[in-house]
Design a protein around this motif. Structure first.
Motif, PDB file in Angstrom:
ATOM      1  N   VAL A 186       5.921   2.571   0.236  1.00  0.00           N
ATOM      2  CA  VAL A 186       6.074   2.608   1.697  1.00  0.00           C
ATOM      3  C   VAL A 186       5.182   1.471   2.002  1.00  0.00           C
ATOM      4  N   ARG A 187       4.120   1.206   1.496  1.00  0.00           N
ATOM      5  CA  ARG A 187       3.346  -0.136   1.488  1.00  0.00           C
ATOM      6  C   ARG A 187       4.126  -1.378   1.696  1.00  0.00           C
ATOM      7  N   LEU A 188       4.928  -1.512   0.474  1.00  0.00           N
ATOM      8  CA  LEU A 188       5.969  -2.490   0.299  1.00  0.00           C
ATOM      9  C   LEU A 188       6.857  -2.846   1.474  1.00  0.00           C
ATOM     10  N   ALA A 189       7.267  -1.559   1.964  1.00  0.00           N
ATOM     11  CA  ALA A 189       8.471  -1.521   3.059  1.00  0.00           C
ATOM     12  C   ALA A 189       7.661  -1.818   4.289  1.00  0.00           C
ATOM     13  N   GLY A 190       6.508  -2.141   4.340  1.00  0.00           N
ATOM     14  CA  GLY A 190       5.654  -2.215   5.760  1.00  0.00           C
ATOM     15  C   GLY A 190       5.182  -1.153   6.535  1.00  0.00           C
ATOM     16  N   ALA A 191       5.022   0.116   6.112  1.00  0.00           N
ATOM     17  CA  ALA A 191       4.354   1.230   6.480  1.00  0.00           C
ATOM     18  C   ALA A 191       2.884   1.103   6.677  1.00  0.00           C
TER      19      ALA A 191
END
Length: 157
Positions: A101-106
């Motif tokens: 989710v960090r990689l996805a921008g969350a």
């Protein structure tokens, strides 16, 4: 779990039966309805959703599914086979989710957990989640009154 065991891998279409079995094994004993392969396929087909499967030397250990929308993410489920609990599997799955989710921008990850699930609550606490609210009667239970859910939030840096 030991550090030399494989990391969680991406949950794909060929893993739906395995994921449904893991969900059943984890949640039916708590009085919840286990998710079907169709439930899981529907979730994985929705935008921003990803899943992970953790395998051990003796078979499937656990699975997790998360969803990202804009800068917020939600842990939809994490299920660990009862024979593999308290060995780090849940933590490894959550670490995979957090990384995804960090990689996805969350910037924030939310989850709901039953007030009657102290082991999961302790794991989430140890990873830095904080209580953000409560949903009364959120989890239906077979042969028991519904259980409240605690909403928890993790701020991602």
């Amino acid at each position: 779990m030991t550090s030399d065991e494989p990391a969680p891998c991406v949950l794909g279409a060929l893993d739906l039966d395995r994921a449904a079995r893991l969900h059943r094994e984890a949640f039916v004993p708590m009085g919840e309805r286990g998710w079907t392969r169709q439930d899981i396929a529907g979730l994985l087909a929705s935008p921003g959703t990803a899943g992970f499967l953790l395998e051990g030397k003796s078979g499937d250990v656990g699975m997790a599914i998360c969803r990202v929308a804009a800068d917020e993410a939600e842990l939809l489920t994490v299920a660990v086979n009862p024979h593999h609990r308290r060995r780090g599997a849940g933590r490894r799955l959550l670490e995979a989710v957090i990384g995804q989710v960090r990689l996805a921008g969350a910037r924030t990850l939310f989850l709901e957990v039953g007030v009657d699930n102290p082991a999961a609550r302790a794991l989430y606490d140890s990873l830095g989640f904080i209580v953000a609210g409560r949903r009364a009667g959120y989890y239906a239970r077979v042969d028991a009154p519904p259980a409240d859910a605690v909403i928890m939030r993790l701020t991602l840096n």
